[in-house]
Enzyme design. Sequence first.
Site: not given
Ligand code: NAD
Ligand code: TYD
Length: 350
Positions: A36, A79, A98, A123-125, A148, A152, A187, A205, A271
């Site tokens: 994606t 993941f 997904t 996720t902790d969310e 989201y 999850k 992010k 935000y 947000r």
């Molecule tokens: P990301 O968005 O960077 O990566 C997601 C990956 O999944 C991408 O490579 C995308 O192409 C693939 N994908 C999406 N839809 C798909 C589908 N239908 N089939 C196959 N592949 C698909 O996400 P991330 O930040 O690496 O997060 C990975 C996992 O960790 C997620 O499950 C997320 O909920 C969890 N997580 C993320 C965080 C964080 O801070 N980023 C924290 C806690 C948990």
């Molecule tokens: P984000 O990285 O989107 O993670 P999550 O919402 O999953 O915690 O955002 C982290 C924090 O930063 C969240 O409180 C929202 C804030 N934020 C901003 O203030 N500005 C931004 O442009 C983004 C993307 C996030």
Amino acid sequence: MRILITGGAGFIGSNYVQYVLNQHPTDEVVVLDKLTYAGNLENLSPVERNPRYHFVQGDVCDATLVDRLVKRMDAVVHFAAESHVDRSIQDPSSFVRTNVLGTQVLLDACRKAGGIRLHHISTDEVYGSLGTDGAFTELTSYDPRSPYSASKAGSDFLVRAAWHTHGLPVTISNCSNNYGPYQFPEKFIPLFVTNLLKNKKVPLYGDGMNIRDWIYVEDHCKGVDLVLRKGKLGETYCFGGRSERTNAELTRLILFEMGFGKEMVEMVKDRPGHDRRYAIDPTKAETELGWKPETPFLYGLRKTIDWYRQNEDWWRNIKSGEYLASDEQRYEAGESFVVSGKSSVARGSL
Ligand code: NAD
Ligand code: TYD
């Protein structure tokens, strides 16, 4: 061990692929990723010539493909997900598809193949939003509040149901906010760092007082790997960085580390439904798995800033918009809530 890693071309998944291939010299890894907007084969370029790495482009909702792959595996680490809260506000359905349906397709495939081990990344969310005190643990009730986190949470419940109902050998981990190399610049940290590298303002935000618990991605990967190999089946493990910051504080740190002042901050409209505070108490993982978050926050942040400095081609390509479909460009540079100059100035300031 032969492991199917779904979402292995994304941020955490690609770090985990590299971690497994480095740490376990006989393991083989098959990545299943739809590629994606968030998936990028460049994230896997460090391992692309490794004979123990294979890539399959495909959707976790494609049961025929998933069945075919899973039956040849010893384990699945899941993941793949739609992962960005702001996108889930615009388009919840793709998250349900997904995150919820995709997880069930994998669970079905694991069951049909005779009970393949599955570790589910969450996720902790899912636990909702905290007040000023306390932290989430494995026993905290679920209270998801964004599309989201709700999707999850749904996937976590399906994984738990597969354990209780079908005896499928599963584990779940719920982690706090990750940061590090290869994180898509929508992010917070990579968006702010890459904006500043382009001399562009950063959109903070609301009042900037929301709190997140930051963990360096490699520490999360180590935790996931420990659960996969040593975790107790049917159990959940929480991972966090023991490193809480307000968004305003983190913004100040990034500005300072990169040599900018507060004039580079744009306070923008909040947000919708913005969770106030997340924090994890990772005592269970520490005591049962011998895990701990090893990377000090400032050290990890500096390493991350350096990575984005040194990998400009990687993020410039993404931020130029060439990489994204045109309808996705509004997310580029975090402009989703900066509505054509009308973004309201929030109360707080840096
Ligand atoms: P990301 O968005 O960077 O990566 C997601 C990956 O999944 C991408 O490579 C995308 O192409 C693939 N994908 C999406 N839809 C798909 C589908 N239908 N089939 C196959 N592949 C698909 O996400 P991330 O930040 O690496 O997060 C990975 C996992 O960790 C997620 O499950 C997320 O909920 C969890 N997580 C993320 C965080 C964080 O801070 N980023 C924290 C806690 C948990
Ligand atoms: P984000 O990285 O989107 O993670 P999550 O919402 O999953 O915690 O955002 C982290 C924090 O930063 C969240 O409180 C929202 C804030 N934020 C901003 O203030 N500005 C931004 O442009 C983004 C993307 C996030």
